[in-house]
Write an enzyme that holds these catalytic residues in place. Sequence first.
Site, PDB file in Angstrom:
ATOM      1  N   LYS A  19       0.817  -1.221   0.000  1.00  0.00           N
ATOM      2  CA  LYS A  19       0.000   0.000   0.000  1.00  0.00           C
ATOM      3  C   LYS A  19       0.846   1.265   0.000  1.00  0.00           C
ATOM      4  CE  LYS A  19      -2.290  -1.051   3.770  1.00  0.00           C
ATOM      5  NZ  LYS A  19      -1.794  -2.422   4.004  1.00  0.00           N
ATOM      6  N   ASN A  38      -3.511   5.933   5.927  1.00  0.00           N
ATOM      7  CA  ASN A  38      -2.707   4.994   6.703  1.00  0.00           C
ATOM      8  C   ASN A  38      -1.207   5.238   6.555  1.00  0.00           C
ATOM      9  OD1 ASN A  38      -2.865   2.531   8.398  1.00  0.00           O
ATOM     10  ND2 ASN A  38      -1.756   1.583   6.705  1.00  0.00           N
ATOM     11  N   HIS A  77      -4.282  -9.825   9.968  1.00  0.00           N
ATOM     12  CA  HIS A  77      -5.077  -9.098  10.960  1.00  0.00           C
ATOM     13  C   HIS A  77      -6.307  -9.882  11.426  1.00  0.00           C
ATOM     14  CE1 HIS A  77      -2.498  -5.754  10.109  1.00  0.00           C
ATOM     15  NE2 HIS A  77      -2.958  -5.599   8.879  1.00  0.00           N
TER      16      HIS A  77
END
Length: 448
Positions: free
Chosen positions: A122, A145, A192
């Site tokens: 990302k 983020n 996650h």
Amino acid sequence: MSKLADFPYYRILVLGLAKSGTAAARALLQHGKQVRINDKSAKPEDRLIKELEDLGAEVFYGDHPLEALNNMEIVVKNPGISYDHPIVREAISKNIPVITEVELAYYLTESPIIGITGSNGKTTTTTLITKMIESSGIPVKVAGNIGIVATDVALSIDEDTTMVLELSSFQLQGTEKFRPNIAVLLNIYEAHLDYHKTFENYTAAKCNIFKNQTEEDYVVFNADDPIIMNEISHAKGRLVPFSVKNMTEDGAYISSGKIYFRGEEIIHVDDVVLVGNHNLENILAAVAAAKLRGAENEAIRNVLATFSGVKHRLQYVETIEGRKFYNDSKATNILATQKALASFTQPVILLAGGLDRGNEFTDLIPYLKNVKGMVLFGQTKGKLQQIAEQVHIPYILAENVEQAAEQAFHMSVEGDVILLSPACASWDQYRTFEERGDMFIQAVHRLM
């Protein structure tokens, strides 16, 4: 003019301050909303708390009383706060919406939005897209983020400035209406699960990036990822694939050693500076998104010919007595470390370990062929030790990443790569992966 006039809530609970919660509270108060704040660590004497109270906020101190939800219409929660949190559970049971500040940022701007998500890559892709657009003379700001609060950026830009958002699954799970003009979906791998509980929940959170798009929008997606290919049929935006394996006429691909977008040659792969085969996917995604936003080929080529990576993501640090040190502290899961290891053909000393999230590390084994030694630290060093013993790789147990850097140097010889790629989050010993990476860099510099 922002779209906050369309935000259908007036009484709002901000749960958890930190950077994103503070920015959300300020924005809401400045727009005349009734804001209540609950942060366990907040104290009446804190300067920030006094500032927010002066702006009109009501603050619940100490613990997390369920009374904080009384008369509230919506909760804006810090992305790191689990859905197991008692106030979040109570809100959901009462059908009170729970969002993150990314949703709020969407209401605060009329700017074009490019959103990027994926299990890995990302930050690299977000940075590439931003640089390509910026180099083309198009106004652009990056947020999300990547470490810059989206709400702050949304309030500061005009409608001609493109907002490029790096988006985590934590942020995307808390969205209702969020709609990027260009959504970029890089990959989906198991990660996650301590937060999302199931892989299905995690996948759904990632796919929120395109759920509100219309036929006016674009979704740039990885055509080599089977999970994405299974989900992309639900997208309403115009599909723009990228692939490192096959030609995709409507998107970005590689053919005869060159990168193309919709049949147009962009750059020869040999002229790209960024190392690692996995980065070719990130590059193709960035090229597609940047071209859709109007970036020029020359600008894209200049970026790809000069950009060597982001800090803490396969970052070259230094060469000492023939050993090359790389900082990949942002590798907080097994997949990221697999990709890092696949980037090198030289012998590698791997530094790994960190927060124990219940993962086993057997998926690393096929990628350890070039690993001649391991230095292990953190809560998971025992699990990683078992892997090293299973494949007969010499290992050393260290107390922390600083000690690991020194021990790796003594374990290595000229021509080796010393790679920090932990395969784990940092929170057992360090506040952030950035802090962990900085400690590694400082330890390397001390070795000089």
